[in-house]
Design an enzyme around this catalytic site. Structure first.
Site: not given
Length: 148
Positions: A47-48, A73, A79
């Site tokens: 995702a990042f 997740a 995080r």
């Protein structure tokens, strides 16, 4: 450079690809129902990495709209909230900076665990959630332009 009319790209994270791909497939199928069959799927590790891929696609001038799909997740640490908030904020900035509509199916389900029950549930859930950005894209772009 004007975007190619009706061309859309989705950036799909490879982390949890078996689930994320359900959203991408559902999004492409719903877009086709709306008359937008020209949908490219581009991969990102997680995702990042999605916002940078989307920004590069946006500035290429080749797309009328872009979307991101990922599962961030919740592994019981903070995080996941940081990652999800950062990704969604970055997607909004890309949209505002480039004037190319950007849509998100970057989801952070609470208490996701990789056991059969959750894998089945979230696979079905991501199919539903994948159709939602497709509807938003179609509404934002409007009726499909038919070539003269």
């Amino acid at each position: 450079m004007s975007p190619i009319p009706n061309r859309i790209a989705l950036v799909a994270a490879r982390r949890h690809a078996d689930i994320v791909d359900r959203a991408a497939v559902a999004c492409r199928a719903r877009l086709a129902e709306h008359g937008y069959p020209d949908v490219e799927v581009v991969e990102a590790p997680g995702a990042f990495e999605i916002p940078l891929r989307i920004k590069r696609l946006a500035v290429s001038g080749e797309y009328a709209a872009l979307g991101g799909c990922a599962l961030v997740a919740d592994g019981g640490i903070y995080r996941n909230d940081f990652v999800a908030a950062t990704v969604v904020d970055a997607l909004m900035r890309v949209q505002l900076d480039t004037d190319v509509p950007v849509f998100s199916a970057v989801l952070t389900p609470h208490h996701f665990h990789e056991h059969e029950e959750h894998l089945e549930y979230f696979s079905r859930h991501f199919e539903v959630k994948g159709a939602e950005p497709a509807d938003a894209i179609a509404t934002t772009l409007g009726p499909v332009a038919v070539p003269a």
